[in-house]
Design an enzyme around this catalytic site. Structure first.
Site, PDB file in Angstrom:
ATOM      1  N   GLY A 214       0.924  -1.242  -0.059  1.00  0.00           N
ATOM      2  CA  GLY A 214       0.130   0.169   0.079  1.00  0.00           C
ATOM      3  C   GLY A 214       0.832   1.293   0.140  1.00  0.00           C
ATOM      4  O   GLY A 214       1.982   1.361  -0.488  1.00  0.00           O
ATOM      5  N   SER A 215       0.418   2.464   0.779  1.00  0.00           N
ATOM      6  CA  SER A 215       0.906   3.488   0.401  1.00  0.00           C
ATOM      7  C   SER A 215       2.447   3.452   1.543  1.00  0.00           C
ATOM      8  O   SER A 215       3.129   4.621   1.322  1.00  0.00           O
ATOM      9  CB  SER A 215       0.061   4.641   1.073  1.00  0.00           C
ATOM     10  OG  SER A 215      -0.985   4.799   0.251  1.00  0.00           O
ATOM     11  N   THR A 216       2.703   2.725   2.069  1.00  0.00           N
ATOM     12  CA  THR A 216       3.850   2.636   2.637  1.00  0.00           C
ATOM     13  C   THR A 216       5.127   2.549   1.797  1.00  0.00           C
ATOM     14  O   THR A 216       6.120   3.178   1.766  1.00  0.00           O
ATOM     15  CB  THR A 216       4.143   1.551   3.675  1.00  0.00           C
ATOM     16  OG1 THR A 216       3.945   0.203   2.967  1.00  0.00           O
ATOM     17  CG2 THR A 216       3.145   1.702   4.974  1.00  0.00           C
ATOM     18  N   LYS A 218       5.191   4.070  -1.045  1.00  0.00           N
ATOM     19  CA  LYS A 218       5.387   5.442  -1.609  1.00  0.00           C
ATOM     20  C   LYS A 218       6.725   6.200  -0.907  1.00  0.00           C
ATOM     21  O   LYS A 218       7.376   6.973  -1.924  1.00  0.00           O
ATOM     22  CB  LYS A 218       4.326   6.475  -1.232  1.00  0.00           C
ATOM     23  CG  LYS A 218       2.893   6.224  -2.059  1.00  0.00           C
ATOM     24  CD  LYS A 218       1.888   6.873  -1.394  1.00  0.00           C
ATOM     25  CE  LYS A 218       0.347   6.620  -2.086  1.00  0.00           C
ATOM     26  NZ  LYS A 218      -0.590   7.180  -1.520  1.00  0.00           N
TER      27      LYS A 218
END
Length: 485
Positions: A214-216, A218
């Site tokens: 997920g957004s980790t 990024k």
């Protein structure tokens, strides 16, 4: 000698030579195969004829050996706080072999390691029974307790590292199990129950399960943007329109989950509010191969990572342009273990230097002499120090003013990144809640943490890394910081 007697003598000589050849073949060629044959019970009987050495945390044993006086086995393995430490120790069973550290370091623990030859010789001369050596780990008991209690009845995992050395400080996985229940020769029912359990309590989720990060992820995409020269620093405005369309698609837009503005914002703001459009476009602009190269430097796509327990490979995929954009925000075929994402946070916290993770600090002989000490080893340098410090500043904004405020620690610099990873057919499954973070002191960063919540009784709309995972990471970081004082 007459002819018949000579023939008999020759035949008998050939039989003796054949016997000698067979004997040597068994002793020298097939010795290991026969020794390790699952039907050879003598090896198991010998293994449990004396106490095993212990696995040590903070100077205290988290394992034991109990005398049972069975028909074949004299001792049986037992565990202290077994469910909490199972992802570290694994199991040692009279019937079902062993796993994790119990398996990897079996020769030390049984006393069969060649480096213990001197000890075995002295014991033989003095008439003492053979003793096993000890495995001294890098684990921090308080951090492990905080991780295990924080997970509670949720399904998930925690991995914590010392970014400066690569020492593993916590390795928790839930649901868990007590290895003592399968240590005996007659524990077949317990073994079957554990293996049939749909929640997989024996699965080490911190090392052996991969999830969409997920957004980790990024954070990795931001590193790729800086290292490739796409952007000079985290405060430069990005070329990312509000309604960005995935490349090579017929108008498929990548939506943002936040209500905050995301069009053309800086990477700092995009991390702070977790803007999908910004990082999806960055991944597309950087390109699939450079994204793979950056991910590889953080440890992705590595087949041979051991701690010394083997770790399942995390994967950043070789893919087409729209899928690469999705992988850049931690979706599509992007998969990572919690340990891998702790490594990402650790590399940023350690000014761009990624240390190899390990959880065995020393191996010790029964006479307490140290026979091996692990030396920290640099694995790679995913970022320059300047880019790492720039990314630290952005991750600290996430905790101070963004989606990760639940990880704040008074008077301590904390950087982090939240993540909520979709999965299942048409994203039908409950999302995974992620949080990666680090804490900094005057001596650098003593701890980096990754938390993933795979399943809980939280309502779907309330599942978010900042709500579920960040408080656990905070407690683990605080536990490590307290032991550093």
């Amino acid at each position: 000698m007459n002819k018949p007697v000579r023939r008999i003598a020759i035949f008998c000589g050939l039989l003796i030579l054949a016997l000698m050849a067979r004997d040597n073949w068994l002793q020298f060629v097939q010795a290991d195969e026969l020794k390790n044959n699952k039907h050879n019970t003598r090896v198991q009987i010998a293994r449990y004829s004396q106490p095993r050495g212990n696995i040590i945390v903070d100077g205290k044993a988290i394992t034991d050996s109990k005398e049972v006086n069975g028909i074949n086995y004299k001792y049986k393995r037992s565990y202290i706080n077994g469910p909490m430490w199972a992802p570290v120790t694994g199991w040692s069973s009279q019937a079902f072999d062993g796993g994790l550290l119990e398996k990897v370091e079996d020769k030390i623990l049984t006393g069969d390691d060649d480096r213990l030859f001197f000890n075995r010789t002295i014991d033989m001369i003095t008439g003492k029974g053979k003793k096993g050596g000890d495995v001294i780990t890098t684990l921090n008991a308080k951090a492990q307790e905080a991780a295990f209690k924080g997970l509670g009845d949720k399904k998930g995992a925690v991995a914590a590292l010392d970014p400066r050395t690569g020492k593993i400080l916590a390795l928790a996985s839930t649901p868990s199990y007590d290895p003592s229940t399968i240590a005996g020769a007659n524990d077949g029912d317990a073994w079957k129950k554990l293996n049939d359990d749909k929640n997989k309590p024996m699965l080490n989720r911190a090392l052996r399960e991969t999830y969409p990060p997920g957004s980790t992820f990024k954070v990795v995409t931001a590193a790729a943007a800086l290292e490739s020269g796409l952007y000079k620093d985290v405060d430069e405005k990005t070329n990312s329109p509000k309604n960005w369309t995935l490349p090579d698609t017929q108008g498929v837009r990548l939506p943002n989950e936040t209500t905050m503005p995301c069009d053309n914002v800086s990477m700092r703001a995009a991390l702070q509010w977790s803007c999908n459009s910004v990082f999806g476009k960055i991944s597309a602009d950087v390109g699939n191969q450079k994204m793979i190269d950056t991910a590889n430097k953080f440890g992705f796509n590595k087949d041979d990572l051991t701690t010394p327990v083997g770790v399942t490979k995390s994967v950043y995929p070789k893919d087409n342009r729209p899928q690469n954009a999705m992988a850049g925000i931690g979706q599509a075929s992007n998969r990572a273990t919690p340990l891998q994402m702790a490594m990402v946070a650790a590399a940023v916290a350690n000014n761009g230097k990624l240390m190899e993770p390990y959880m065995v600090d020393k191996l010790r002989a029964p006479n307490l002499n140290v026979i091996e000490t692990h030396q920290p080893k640099e694995l790679s340098r995913p970022l320059t120090p300047e880019h790492a410090q720039s990314l630290q500043s952005a991750m600290e904004t996430v905790v101070e003013e963004g989606t990760g405020t639940a990880a704040k620690i008074n008077d301590v610099k904390v950087g982090g990144k939240t993540g909520t990873a979709q999965h299942g057919v048409d994203n039908s499954g409950n999302p995974y809640a992620w949080f990666i973070s680090y804490a900094k002191t005057g001596d650098g960063s003593p701890v980096a943490v990754a938390v993933v919540i795979e399943g809980s009784d939280t309502m779907r709309d309330d599942i978010a890394g900042g709500k579920l995972a960040a408080p656990i990471a905070k407690n683990v970081m605080e536990a490590v910081l307290k032991t550093q004082k």
